[in-house]
Design a protein around this motif. Sequence first.
Motif, PDB file in Angstrom:
ATOM      1  N   ASN A 183       0.829  -1.196   0.000  1.00  0.00           N
ATOM      2  CA  ASN A 183       0.000   0.000   0.000  1.00  0.00           C
ATOM      3  C   ASN A 183       0.868   1.253   0.000  1.00  0.00           C
ATOM      4  OD1 ASN A 183      -2.430  -1.364  -0.054  1.00  0.00           O
ATOM      5  ND2 ASN A 183      -2.584  -1.481   2.187  1.00  0.00           N
ATOM      6  N   LEU A 184       1.954   1.225   0.771  1.00  0.00           N
ATOM      7  CA  LEU A 184       2.883   2.357   0.783  1.00  0.00           C
ATOM      8  C   LEU A 184       3.549   2.516  -0.576  1.00  0.00           C
ATOM      9  CD1 LEU A 184       4.614   2.073   4.272  1.00  0.00           C
ATOM     10  CD2 LEU A 184       3.227   3.979   3.460  1.00  0.00           C
ATOM     11  N   ALA A 185       3.934   1.374  -1.189  1.00  0.00           N
ATOM     12  CA  ALA A 185       4.591   1.429  -2.496  1.00  0.00           C
ATOM     13  C   ALA A 185       3.651   1.970  -3.562  1.00  0.00           C
ATOM     14  CB  ALA A 185       5.079   0.044  -2.887  1.00  0.00           C
ATOM     15  N   ASP A 186       2.356   1.876  -3.313  1.00  0.00           N
ATOM     16  CA  ASP A 186       1.358   2.329  -4.272  1.00  0.00           C
ATOM     17  C   ASP A 186       0.971   3.790  -4.056  1.00  0.00           C
ATOM     18  OD1 ASP A 186      -0.218   1.861  -6.467  1.00  0.00           O
ATOM     19  OD2 ASP A 186      -1.965   1.267  -5.300  1.00  0.00           O
ATOM     20  N   SER A 187       1.684   4.501  -3.183  1.00  0.00           N
ATOM     21  CA  SER A 187       1.389   5.911  -2.924  1.00  0.00           C
ATOM     22  C   SER A 187       1.478   6.718  -4.212  1.00  0.00           C
ATOM     23  CB  SER A 187       2.375   6.479  -1.892  1.00  0.00           C
ATOM     24  OG  SER A 187       2.297   5.766  -0.674  1.00  0.00           O
ATOM     25  N   GLU A 188       0.560   7.670  -4.377  1.00  0.00           N
ATOM     26  CA  GLU A 188       0.506   8.412  -5.634  1.00  0.00           C
ATOM     27  C   GLU A 188       1.694   9.353  -5.811  1.00  0.00           C
ATOM     28  OE1 GLU A 188      -2.832  11.005  -5.941  1.00  0.00           O
ATOM     29  OE2 GLU A 188      -2.093  12.398  -4.427  1.00  0.00           O
ATOM     30  N   SER A 189       2.382   9.687  -4.731  1.00  0.00           N
ATOM     31  CA  SER A 189       3.522  10.594  -4.815  1.00  0.00           C
ATOM     32  C   SER A 189       4.425  10.385  -3.612  1.00  0.00           C
ATOM     33  CB  SER A 189       3.053  12.055  -4.848  1.00  0.00           C
ATOM     34  OG  SER A 189       2.478  12.422  -3.598  1.00  0.00           O
ATOM     35  N   LEU A 190       5.607  10.981  -3.661  1.00  0.00           N
ATOM     36  CA  LEU A 190       6.522  10.920  -2.522  1.00  0.00           C
ATOM     37  C   LEU A 190       5.890  11.583  -1.304  1.00  0.00           C
ATOM     38  CD1 LEU A 190       9.307  10.328  -1.290  1.00  0.00           C
ATOM     39  CD2 LEU A 190      10.085  12.528  -2.201  1.00  0.00           C
ATOM     40  N   LEU A 191       5.145  12.669  -1.521  1.00  0.00           N
ATOM     41  CA  LEU A 191       4.489  13.358  -0.408  1.00  0.00           C
ATOM     42  C   LEU A 191       3.464  12.452   0.258  1.00  0.00           C
ATOM     43  CD1 LEU A 191       4.042  15.974   1.194  1.00  0.00           C
ATOM     44  CD2 LEU A 191       2.304  16.604  -0.482  1.00  0.00           C
ATOM     45  N   ALA A 192       2.643  11.773  -0.544  1.00  0.00           N
ATOM     46  CA  ALA A 192       1.641  10.861   0.010  1.00  0.00           C
ATOM     47  C   ALA A 192       2.314   9.728   0.783  1.00  0.00           C
ATOM     48  CB  ALA A 192       0.768  10.303  -1.110  1.00  0.00           C
ATOM     49  N   TYR A 193       3.424   9.237   0.269  1.00  0.00           N
ATOM     50  CA  TYR A 193       4.176   8.185   0.951  1.00  0.00           C
ATOM     51  C   TYR A 193       4.654   8.671   2.323  1.00  0.00           C
ATOM     52  CZ  TYR A 193       8.175   5.253   2.176  1.00  0.00           C
ATOM     53  OH  TYR A 193       9.086   4.468   2.855  1.00  0.00           O
ATOM     54  N   ALA A 194       5.203   9.896   2.358  1.00  0.00           N
ATOM     55  CA  ALA A 194       5.727  10.434   3.620  1.00  0.00           C
ATOM     56  C   ALA A 194       4.611  10.585   4.649  1.00  0.00           C
ATOM     57  CB  ALA A 194       6.406  11.779   3.363  1.00  0.00           C
ATOM     58  N   VAL A 195       3.455  11.040   4.204  1.00  0.00           N
ATOM     59  CA  VAL A 195       2.320  11.189   5.122  1.00  0.00           C
ATOM     60  C   VAL A 195       1.858   9.820   5.621  1.00  0.00           C
ATOM     61  CG1 VAL A 195      -0.089  11.923   5.303  1.00  0.00           C
ATOM     62  CG2 VAL A 195       1.564  13.372   4.096  1.00  0.00           C
ATOM     63  N   ASP A 196       1.720   8.859   4.699  1.00  0.00           N
ATOM     64  CA  ASP A 196       1.270   7.515   5.078  1.00  0.00           C
ATOM     65  C   ASP A 196       2.282   6.806   5.977  1.00  0.00           C
ATOM     66  OD1 ASP A 196      -0.968   7.948   3.551  1.00  0.00           O
ATOM     67  OD2 ASP A 196      -0.208   6.860   1.797  1.00  0.00           O
ATOM     68  N   LYS A 197       3.558   7.117   5.781  1.00  0.00           N
ATOM     69  CA  LYS A 197       4.630   6.474   6.560  1.00  0.00           C
ATOM     70  C   LYS A 197       4.730   7.056   7.964  1.00  0.00           C
ATOM     71  CE  LYS A 197       8.359   3.672   6.015  1.00  0.00           C
ATOM     72  NZ  LYS A 197       8.485   3.135   7.368  1.00  0.00           N
ATOM     73  N   GLY A 198       4.063   8.202   8.184  1.00  0.00           N
ATOM     74  CA  GLY A 198       4.067   8.794   9.522  1.00  0.00           C
ATOM     75  C   GLY A 198       5.167   9.797   9.758  1.00  0.00           C
ATOM     76  N   PHE A 199       5.692  10.417   8.684  1.00  0.00           N
ATOM     77  CA  PHE A 199       6.660  11.494   8.867  1.00  0.00           C
ATOM     78  C   PHE A 199       6.020  12.594   9.729  1.00  0.00           C
ATOM     79  CE2 PHE A 199       9.993  11.200   5.267  1.00  0.00           C
ATOM     80  CZ  PHE A 199       9.960   9.827   5.306  1.00  0.00           C
ATOM     81  N   VAL A 200       6.821  13.237  10.563  1.00  0.00           N
ATOM     82  CA  VAL A 200       6.313  14.353  11.369  1.00  0.00           C
ATOM     83  C   VAL A 200       5.950  15.501  10.440  1.00  0.00           C
ATOM     84  CG1 VAL A 200       6.869  16.022  13.166  1.00  0.00           C
ATOM     85  CG2 VAL A 200       7.718  13.675  13.348  1.00  0.00           C
ATOM     86  N   GLU A 201       4.721  16.000  10.557  1.00  0.00           N
ATOM     87  CA  GLU A 201       4.252  17.053   9.661  1.00  0.00           C
ATOM     88  C   GLU A 201       4.401  18.427  10.305  1.00  0.00           C
ATOM     89  OE1 GLU A 201       0.621  16.324   7.357  1.00  0.00           O
ATOM     90  OE2 GLU A 201       0.562  14.328   8.249  1.00  0.00           O
ATOM     91  N   SER A 202       4.882  19.375   9.530  1.00  0.00           N
ATOM     92  CA  SER A 202       5.021  20.756   9.976  1.00  0.00           C
ATOM     93  C   SER A 202       4.410  21.653   8.917  1.00  0.00           C
ATOM     94  CB  SER A 202       6.506  21.101  10.175  1.00  0.00           C
ATOM     95  OG  SER A 202       6.651  22.449  10.583  1.00  0.00           O
ATOM     96  N   TYR A 203       3.459  22.490   9.296  1.00  0.00           N
ATOM     97  CA  TYR A 203       2.693  23.268   8.317  1.00  0.00           C
ATOM     98  C   TYR A 203       3.206  24.698   8.181  1.00  0.00           C
ATOM     99  CZ  TYR A 203      -0.710  19.474   8.478  1.00  0.00           C
ATOM    100  OH  TYR A 203      -1.311  18.253   8.400  1.00  0.00           O
ATOM    101  N   LEU A 204       3.154  25.176   6.958  1.00  0.00           N
ATOM    102  CA  LEU A 204       3.469  26.578   6.684  1.00  0.00           C
ATOM    103  C   LEU A 204       2.378  27.447   7.300  1.00  0.00           C
ATOM    104  CD1 LEU A 204       5.266  28.586   4.973  1.00  0.00           C
ATOM    105  CD2 LEU A 204       3.544  28.341   3.197  1.00  0.00           C
ATOM    106  N   LYS A 205       2.762  28.438   8.061  1.00  0.00           N
ATOM    107  CA  LYS A 205       1.779  29.304   8.714  1.00  0.00           C
ATOM    108  C   LYS A 205       1.612  30.633   7.988  1.00  0.00           C
ATOM    109  CE  LYS A 205       2.492  27.332  13.326  1.00  0.00           C
ATOM    110  NZ  LYS A 205       2.907  27.623  14.730  1.00  0.00           N
ATOM    111  N   VAL A 206       2.714  31.208   7.549  1.00  0.00           N
ATOM    112  CA  VAL A 206       2.653  32.514   6.885  1.00  0.00           C
ATOM    113  C   VAL A 206       2.757  32.308   5.381  1.00  0.00           C
ATOM    114  CG1 VAL A 206       3.731  34.767   6.643  1.00  0.00           C
ATOM    115  CG2 VAL A 206       3.694  33.649   8.877  1.00  0.00           C
ATOM    116  N   HIS A 207       1.804  32.881   4.648  1.00  0.00           N
ATOM    117  CA  HIS A 207       1.859  32.807   3.187  1.00  0.00           C
ATOM    118  C   HIS A 207       2.732  33.956   2.693  1.00  0.00           C
ATOM    119  CE1 HIS A 207       0.640  32.165  -0.940  1.00  0.00           C
ATOM    120  NE2 HIS A 207       0.377  33.439  -1.029  1.00  0.00           N
ATOM    121  N   TYR A 208       3.839  33.595   2.050  1.00  0.00           N
ATOM    122  CA  TYR A 208       4.874  34.577   1.717  1.00  0.00           C
ATOM    123  C   TYR A 208       4.785  35.111   0.297  1.00  0.00           C
ATOM    124  CZ  TYR A 208       6.767  30.498  -0.621  1.00  0.00           C
ATOM    125  OH  TYR A 208       6.917  29.416  -1.450  1.00  0.00           O
TER     126      TYR A 208
END
Length: 373
Positions: free
Chosen positions: A175-200
């Motif tokens: 299922n991980l290998a079938d991720s649609e993108s590297l980003l989706a893989y990182a999210v599914d794998k449980g990478f720590v997420e950090s969100y952009l707060k200020v739109h630059y």
Amino acid sequence: MPKSDYQLQQYRQQKQEFNNAQLNSIIALWTEKQADAVGHFKARGQNINSLFNKKGAKGMRRNSLRTIVNREFELFTDFFPVLLVNPSVCSSILPLQEGIFDVVIFDEASQLRLEDTYAALIRGKAKIVSGDKHQMAPSSYFEGSGALLDPIDDETEDYEDEFSDRTALQAAQLNLADSESLLAYAVDKGFVESYLKVHYRSKHPYLIDFSNHAFYGNRLMPVPAKEHYTPIEYLQIDGLYEGQVNKQEALQVVELLQQIMKDAKDSIPSVGVATFNIYQRNLILEELSAVRQNDSVFDSLMAQAGDSFFVKNLENIQGDERDIIILSTTFGRKADGSFSQNFGPIIQGKGHRMLNVIITRARSKVYVCTSFP
């Protein structure tokens, strides 16, 4: 925080002194590492000139970059500690060894296929994957993933616990290998997420306002506008949509471009034209070429603009940004007066990602040229 002009001036001075000291420290450390690397290399009886072989010894070919990197990786990275390469080059010239870099960073990860980037990913001890799930997935991604089958057979009877655990793990890995993108893989794998707060990017809050509400839960903080102006201008063209193009809109886009370039005073702004299909993009390029042949002043201004100008359709615009974006929505009434609400890929599947991308490319201003009734 500084509370007076004097304190603010002091803060700026100290910050500049700190930046300079930090830079000097980095350069000194880097120079020392280079000297040590050369010393260790020579201590082993090796010759730097024979390794790099710039001119090629008589009767011998030059050493390729791949040969140099693989033969003396430590020496190479001591001289070049930061490498900027795409995943293909990474796989071609760098040793396939886990954790050979302290950090590996991927940008625009929603556009990267996992199978193209995984080999580069494992080369880093720490992995940083930067992307936006509300932007486009890899355009050539094959969504019908019938080649990867669930290894658990519905007709099987009870297996031993150990085998069941193993098949469950295999299923999760597939299922991980079938991720649609590297980003989706990182999210599914449980990478720590950090969100952009200020739109630059946007110099006026209105330019990000719709996407902020529609896609980002209104969590982005836009930078306040430094001056009062109209950041979004709406031009109702009412052109006919025939043969998958809208000629009236194309002509209006070129006319608007002429006006923008000729009104520019101190410097020519960067401009991008975004269309809803590739046929409209091609038509605008044709009309633009015809006008440039008959208007030498405009042609000269466009030549000065150079690569800061583009015309792209919505599938190819991700990652770009310009001072001004001219948006041609392309679709409109047909010759019989009917208006078909079929807007191509933007209304299919995850087309909202394309919409989010195409309307957020401008730093200062957007012109919307539309024939929607």
